[in-house]
Scaffold this motif. Sequence first.
Motif, PDB file in Angstrom:
ATOM      1  N   GLU A  20       0.832  -1.211   0.000  1.00  0.00           N
ATOM      2  CA  GLU A  20       0.000   0.000   0.000  1.00  0.00           C
ATOM      3  C   GLU A  20       0.865   1.258   0.000  1.00  0.00           C
ATOM      4  O   GLU A  20       0.578   2.221  -0.725  1.00  0.00           O
ATOM      5  CB  GLU A  20      -0.934   0.002   1.214  1.00  0.00           C
ATOM      6  CG  GLU A  20      -2.015  -1.046   1.141  1.00  0.00           C
ATOM      7  CD  GLU A  20      -2.745  -1.253   2.453  1.00  0.00           C
ATOM      8  OE1 GLU A  20      -3.858  -1.827   2.407  1.00  0.00           O
ATOM      9  OE2 GLU A  20      -2.229  -0.868   3.526  1.00  0.00           O
ATOM     10  N   LEU A  21       1.926   1.239   0.799  1.00  0.00           N
ATOM     11  CA  LEU A  21       2.822   2.400   0.842  1.00  0.00           C
ATOM     12  C   LEU A  21       3.564   2.565  -0.477  1.00  0.00           C
ATOM     13  O   LEU A  21       3.721   3.679  -0.973  1.00  0.00           O
ATOM     14  CB  LEU A  21       3.820   2.258   1.992  1.00  0.00           C
ATOM     15  CG  LEU A  21       3.212   2.334   3.386  1.00  0.00           C
ATOM     16  CD1 LEU A  21       4.227   1.887   4.432  1.00  0.00           C
ATOM     17  CD2 LEU A  21       2.709   3.733   3.675  1.00  0.00           C
ATOM     18  N   SER A  22       3.990   1.464  -1.041  1.00  0.00           N
ATOM     19  CA  SER A  22       4.693   1.512  -2.318  1.00  0.00           C
ATOM     20  C   SER A  22       3.793   2.080  -3.414  1.00  0.00           C
ATOM     21  O   SER A  22       4.235   2.884  -4.239  1.00  0.00           O
ATOM     22  CB  SER A  22       5.177   0.105  -2.685  1.00  0.00           C
ATOM     23  OG  SER A  22       5.917   0.134  -3.863  1.00  0.00           O
ATOM     24  N   ALA A  23       2.515   1.694  -3.409  1.00  0.00           N
ATOM     25  CA  ALA A  23       1.564   2.215  -4.399  1.00  0.00           C
ATOM     26  C   ALA A  23       1.267   3.695  -4.161  1.00  0.00           C
ATOM     27  O   ALA A  23       1.092   4.468  -5.105  1.00  0.00           O
ATOM     28  CB  ALA A  23       0.272   1.403  -4.361  1.00  0.00           C
ATOM     29  N   ALA A  24       1.225   4.108  -2.894  1.00  0.00           N
ATOM     30  CA  ALA A  24       0.928   5.503  -2.566  1.00  0.00           C
ATOM     31  C   ALA A  24       2.099   6.433  -2.876  1.00  0.00           C
ATOM     32  O   ALA A  24       1.904   7.628  -3.121  1.00  0.00           O
ATOM     33  CB  ALA A  24       0.548   5.638  -1.093  1.00  0.00           C
ATOM     34  N   LEU A  25       3.314   5.889  -2.866  1.00  0.00           N
ATOM     35  CA  LEU A  25       4.531   6.678  -3.099  1.00  0.00           C
ATOM     36  C   LEU A  25       5.338   6.017  -4.221  1.00  0.00           C
ATOM     37  O   LEU A  25       6.433   5.489  -3.991  1.00  0.00           O
ATOM     38  CB  LEU A  25       5.357   6.772  -1.817  1.00  0.00           C
ATOM     39  CG  LEU A  25       4.665   7.421  -0.623  1.00  0.00           C
ATOM     40  CD1 LEU A  25       5.402   7.133   0.670  1.00  0.00           C
ATOM     41  CD2 LEU A  25       4.515   8.912  -0.844  1.00  0.00           C
ATOM     42  N   ASP A  47      12.198   0.722  -3.578  1.00  0.00           N
ATOM     43  CA  ASP A  47      11.964  -0.291  -2.549  1.00  0.00           C
ATOM     44  C   ASP A  47      12.990  -0.186  -1.423  1.00  0.00           C
ATOM     45  O   ASP A  47      12.657  -0.323  -0.250  1.00  0.00           O
ATOM     46  CB  ASP A  47      12.004  -1.694  -3.161  1.00  0.00           C
ATOM     47  CG  ASP A  47      10.768  -2.000  -3.984  1.00  0.00           C
ATOM     48  OD1 ASP A  47       9.735  -1.324  -3.804  1.00  0.00           O
ATOM     49  OD2 ASP A  47      10.839  -2.929  -4.813  1.00  0.00           O
ATOM     50  N   LYS A  48      14.244   0.063  -1.781  1.00  0.00           N
ATOM     51  CA  LYS A  48      15.294   0.157  -0.763  1.00  0.00           C
ATOM     52  C   LYS A  48      15.037   1.330   0.187  1.00  0.00           C
ATOM     53  O   LYS A  48      15.130   1.186   1.407  1.00  0.00           O
ATOM     54  CB  LYS A  48      16.664   0.310  -1.413  1.00  0.00           C
ATOM     55  CG  LYS A  48      17.792   0.426  -0.380  1.00  0.00           C
ATOM     56  CD  LYS A  48      19.110   0.730  -1.001  1.00  0.00           C
ATOM     57  CE  LYS A  48      20.259   0.816  -0.046  1.00  0.00           C
ATOM     58  NZ  LYS A  48      20.007   1.214   1.313  1.00  0.00           N
ATOM     59  N   VAL A  49      14.687   2.486  -0.366  1.00  0.00           N
ATOM     60  CA  VAL A  49      14.453   3.658   0.473  1.00  0.00           C
ATOM     61  C   VAL A  49      13.210   3.446   1.341  1.00  0.00           C
ATOM     62  O   VAL A  49      13.221   3.774   2.535  1.00  0.00           O
ATOM     63  CB  VAL A  49      14.340   4.946  -0.376  1.00  0.00           C
ATOM     64  CG1 VAL A  49      13.930   6.137   0.476  1.00  0.00           C
ATOM     65  CG2 VAL A  49      15.675   5.236  -1.063  1.00  0.00           C
ATOM     66  N   LEU A  50      12.150   2.880   0.770  1.00  0.00           N
ATOM     67  CA  LEU A  50      10.952   2.621   1.570  1.00  0.00           C
ATOM     68  C   LEU A  50      11.274   1.671   2.721  1.00  0.00           C
ATOM     69  O   LEU A  50      10.884   1.920   3.868  1.00  0.00           O
ATOM     70  CB  LEU A  50       9.826   2.056   0.698  1.00  0.00           C
ATOM     71  CG  LEU A  50       8.532   1.709   1.442  1.00  0.00           C
ATOM     72  CD1 LEU A  50       7.980   2.892   2.223  1.00  0.00           C
ATOM     73  CD2 LEU A  50       7.489   1.189   0.456  1.00  0.00           C
ATOM     74  N   SER A  51      12.019   0.600   2.451  1.00  0.00           N
ATOM     75  CA  SER A  51      12.419  -0.329   3.515  1.00  0.00           C
ATOM     76  C   SER A  51      13.237   0.379   4.588  1.00  0.00           C
ATOM     77  O   SER A  51      13.018   0.170   5.786  1.00  0.00           O
ATOM     78  CB  SER A  51      13.232  -1.487   2.940  1.00  0.00           C
ATOM     79  OG  SER A  51      12.436  -2.270   2.109  1.00  0.00           O
ATOM     80  N   ASP A  52      14.172   1.234   4.162  1.00  0.00           N
ATOM     81  CA  ASP A  52      15.000   1.989   5.118  1.00  0.00           C
ATOM     82  C   ASP A  52      14.144   2.920   5.970  1.00  0.00           C
ATOM     83  O   ASP A  52      14.339   3.029   7.181  1.00  0.00           O
ATOM     84  CB  ASP A  52      16.070   2.802   4.394  1.00  0.00           C
ATOM     85  CG  ASP A  52      17.186   1.947   3.809  1.00  0.00           C
ATOM     86  OD1 ASP A  52      17.262   0.744   4.138  1.00  0.00           O
ATOM     87  OD2 ASP A  52      17.974   2.494   3.008  1.00  0.00           O
ATOM     88  N   ARG A  53      13.190   3.607   5.336  1.00  0.00           N
ATOM     89  CA  ARG A  53      12.352   4.559   6.077  1.00  0.00           C
ATOM     90  C   ARG A  53      11.434   3.842   7.061  1.00  0.00           C
ATOM     91  O   ARG A  53      11.197   4.319   8.165  1.00  0.00           O
ATOM     92  CB  ARG A  53      11.528   5.437   5.129  1.00  0.00           C
ATOM     93  CG  ARG A  53      12.358   6.353   4.242  1.00  0.00           C
ATOM     94  CD  ARG A  53      13.391   7.148   5.052  1.00  0.00           C
ATOM     95  NE  ARG A  53      14.241   7.935   4.202  1.00  0.00           N
ATOM     96  CZ  ARG A  53      15.484   7.614   3.863  1.00  0.00           C
ATOM     97  NH1 ARG A  53      16.034   6.500   4.307  1.00  0.00           N
ATOM     98  NH2 ARG A  53      16.197   8.397   3.090  1.00  0.00           N
ATOM     99  N   LEU A  54      10.913   2.685   6.668  1.00  0.00           N
ATOM    100  CA  LEU A  54      10.075   1.909   7.588  1.00  0.00           C
ATOM    101  C   LEU A  54      10.899   1.437   8.786  1.00  0.00           C
ATOM    102  O   LEU A  54      10.435   1.497   9.922  1.00  0.00           O
ATOM    103  CB  LEU A  54       9.433   0.732   6.862  1.00  0.00           C
ATOM    104  CG  LEU A  54       8.354   1.110   5.852  1.00  0.00           C
ATOM    105  CD1 LEU A  54       7.942  -0.111   5.038  1.00  0.00           C
ATOM    106  CD2 LEU A  54       7.150   1.743   6.537  1.00  0.00           C
TER     107      LEU A  54
END
Length: 143
Positions: free
Chosen positions: A66-71, A76-83
């Motif tokens: 859901e977060l990947s679709a919203a942003l 993927d790497k940055v989203l994983s790091d931010r989470l």
Amino acid sequence: MAHQTVGHVSADDQDGPLADCPDSALVPPGREPRCPVDITLAALGGRWTPLVLREFLRRGQATYSELSAALPALSDKVLSDRLAQLTSAGVIERHRIPGWPPRVRYVLTSQGRALEPVVRSMWEWGMAQRNTRRRSHDPSDTT
């Protein structure tokens, strides 16, 4: 009326919420921050982090997909790091959902909800800046 410069602290404000941090609270990068502003920046620091938090404030919880679709511009790497960063800061919690395939849901914590006024202020300031820039670039604007 006297003009106050940025950074000026009146005698009445020296112990207020924006009082300067003592030098002992300021630490070099890589160490645990002690200044309240530095603590907040450590939790929200990094490109995309405030936008990931904004999604949680809108939803309360979300899956990685859901977060990947919203942003979509976020890798993927940055989203994983931010989470991981927001989890470490206590802003969100990671909950594994039983079953196959394994799934994870991230949930905003009470500490995360407490950041809503910060993000709202960032939104309002950004809107004002965007509107100011539009007016300054609009040749038909005579105000």
